[in-house]
Design a protein around this motif. Structure first.
Motif, PDB file in Angstrom:
ATOM      1  N   SER A  68       0.872  -1.171   0.000  1.00 15.69           N
ATOM      2  CA  SER A  68       0.000   0.000   0.000  1.00 15.69           C
ATOM      3  C   SER A  68       0.916   1.229   0.000  1.00 15.69           C
ATOM      4  O   SER A  68       1.975   1.220   0.638  1.00 15.69           O
ATOM      5  N   PHE A  69       0.494   2.292  -0.682  1.00 17.23           N
ATOM      6  CA  PHE A  69       1.384   3.459  -0.815  1.00 17.23           C
ATOM      7  C   PHE A  69       0.556   4.710  -1.033  1.00 17.23           C
ATOM      8  O   PHE A  69      -0.602   4.650  -1.463  1.00 17.23           O
ATOM      9  N   THR A  70       1.193   5.824  -0.700  1.00 12.63           N
ATOM     10  CA  THR A  70       0.600   7.137  -0.991  1.00 12.63           C
ATOM     11  C   THR A  70       1.394   7.771  -2.136  1.00 12.63           C
ATOM     12  O   THR A  70       2.545   7.416  -2.405  1.00 12.63           O
ATOM     13  N   VAL A  71       0.761   8.740  -2.816  1.00 11.91           N
ATOM     14  CA  VAL A  71       1.349   9.299  -4.038  1.00 11.91           C
ATOM     15  C   VAL A  71       1.488  10.810  -3.922  1.00 11.91           C
ATOM     16  O   VAL A  71       0.621  11.476  -3.360  1.00 11.91           O
ATOM     17  N   GLU A  72       2.602  11.314  -4.469  1.00  8.30           N
ATOM     18  CA  GLU A  72       2.817  12.733  -4.660  1.00  8.30           C
ATOM     19  C   GLU A  72       3.359  12.936  -6.082  1.00  8.30           C
ATOM     20  O   GLU A  72       3.826  11.999  -6.724  1.00  8.30           O
ATOM     21  N   LEU A  73       3.304  14.165  -6.588  1.00  5.85           N
ATOM     22  CA  LEU A  73       3.772  14.444  -7.955  1.00  5.85           C
ATOM     23  C   LEU A  73       5.175  15.044  -7.929  1.00  5.85           C
ATOM     24  O   LEU A  73       5.491  15.865  -7.062  1.00  5.85           O
ATOM     25  N   SER A  74       5.991  14.610  -8.874  1.00  4.52           N
ATOM     26  CA  SER A  74       7.346  15.160  -9.003  1.00  4.52           C
ATOM     27  C   SER A  74       7.298  16.508  -9.714  1.00  4.52           C
ATOM     28  O   SER A  74       6.227  16.999 -10.094  1.00  4.52           O
ATOM     29  N   GLU A  75       8.478  17.120  -9.908  1.00  7.29           N
ATOM     30  CA  GLU A  75       8.543  18.409 -10.593  1.00  7.29           C
ATOM     31  C   GLU A  75       7.999  18.333 -12.017  1.00  7.29           C
ATOM     32  O   GLU A  75       7.505  19.322 -12.566  1.00  7.29           O
ATOM     33  N   LYS A  76       8.124  17.158 -12.650  1.00  8.47           N
ATOM     34  CA  LYS A  76       7.625  16.962 -14.013  1.00  8.47           C
ATOM     35  C   LYS A  76       6.167  16.550 -14.066  1.00  8.47           C
ATOM     36  O   LYS A  76       5.626  16.335 -15.147  1.00  8.47           O
TER      37      LYS A  76
END
Length: 345
Positions: A321-329
């Motif tokens: 299970s994981f949470t997500v964030e967005l990179s600079e791109k």
């Protein structure tokens, strides 16, 4: 009686003279016979003079042919041996200097330096050795030998050796053939035989330098640009319109068509939302891996990047299970990872 006979012979006055028998020669006067003899003598003398002239002409032609033959035989023959050609000589070179360059290599039979009318050396000359072996030895010893203040010497065998005739023929036709050959052979040759020692550009050299070629190309580009500007000015003055630029033409050609889709930034993931997925790959060398998840792939059209530091005690194909964030791109990246189950076979 004598008078009677004379009268009988002469005939009486008024009678016609007696006829001569047929075939008898007509009597001639002493003056006429002398004239005929004179004419015969004149004709004979003219004939003798003509024959003497013709005979004299024949003797004159024979004498000229004999003199030409003797002159040909007396013409000095070229010195025997093998001849080399020496190039890159200085303008003030002399035959003595050329001879001294090759002294000690072999027996030199002749030295010839090619010069202009003012005495300046053309840059090349010829040295003749007594044997071919000596000529080859000279080439090996002196070819590409450096000169002080000049280019290295170029020493090669001469194109034409002593005693050889030029292969070139002047304009015209030459008839002839060997014995036993049928018919007459004709051959045409144009041009002249190359003068002995005439300098030819080596095949590996080009008469134009790189600088000259670059200058010519620059001039060509400048002239082309000027012609283009003149054409544009002419077109504008003739039609009252300006020639459209290439960019304008390209824009007009794409007008009305579907413009390329601009990339739309994906929406940020909900804060704190956990996704369920499976570890797709781990690269210990690169220090990262990827998690595959159907929900995130539908939202971001790619797998989720995960740092290898978050995958301690987690192997490939393990359920997490994981949470997500967005990179600079704008690409999905795992912020936290928890192992739910071990890898499934």
């Amino acid at each position: 009686m004598g008078g009677a006979q004379s009268e009988e012979a002469q005939g009486s006055p008024g009678e016609a003279p007696a006829e001569l028998p047929s075939g008898a020669p007509a009597p001639t006067s002493p003056g006429g016979e002398a004239k005929e003899v004179k004419e015969v003598k004149e004709v004979k003398e003219v004939k003798e003079v003509k024959e003497a002239k013709e005979k004299g002409k024949g003797k004159g032609a024979e004498a000229k042919a004999k003199e030409a033959k003797e002159a040909k035989e007396a013409k000095p023959k070229p010195p025997p041996g093998a001849q080399i050609c020496v190039r890159n000589l200085s303008k003030d070179a002399t035959e003595e200097q050329l001879r001294s360059l090759f002294e000690g290599i072999g027996k030199i039979t002749d030295v010839s330096l090619k010069s202009l009318k003012n005495g300046i050396c053309k840059g090349y000359g010829f040295v003749t050795f007594s044997t071919m072996e000596e000529a080859k030895k000279a080439i090996e010893a002196m070819h590409e030998k450096p000169q002080e203040g000049g280019k290295p010497l170029l020493v090669t065998m001469a194109d034409r050796q002593p005693g050889e005739k030029g292969k070139g023929l002047g304009k015209g036709k030459e008839k002839g053939g060997e014995k036993g050959a049928k018919g007459k052979g004709k051959s045409k040759g144009k041009g002249k035989a190359p003068e002995q020692g005439s300098y030819q550009y080596p095949y590996h050299q080009y008469p134009y330098s790189p600088e000259a070629m670059q200058s010519a190309w620059a001039l060509h580009a400048q002239l082309y640009q000027q012609a283009a500007l003149q054409a544009q000015a002419y077109y504008s003055g003739y039609t009252g319109q300006v020639i459209p630029s290439q960019a304008a033409i390209s824009a007009a050609s794409t007008k009305g068509k579907d413009a390329p889709k601009q990339a739309v930034a994906p929406p940020p993931p909900p804060e704190g939302k956990e996704y369920i997925g499976q570890v797709k790959s781990i690269s210990a060398k690169n220090g990262y891996g990827f998690i595959t998840c159907a929900e995130t792939k539908s939202a971001y059209e790619r797998d989720v990047f995960v740092d290898a530091a978050l995958l301690k005690d987690v192997e490939v194909k393990a359920k997490v299970s994981f949470t997500v964030e967005l990179s600079e791109k704008g690409h999905p990246r795992a912020a936290t990872v928890k192992k739910i189950a071990d890898a499934e076979d």
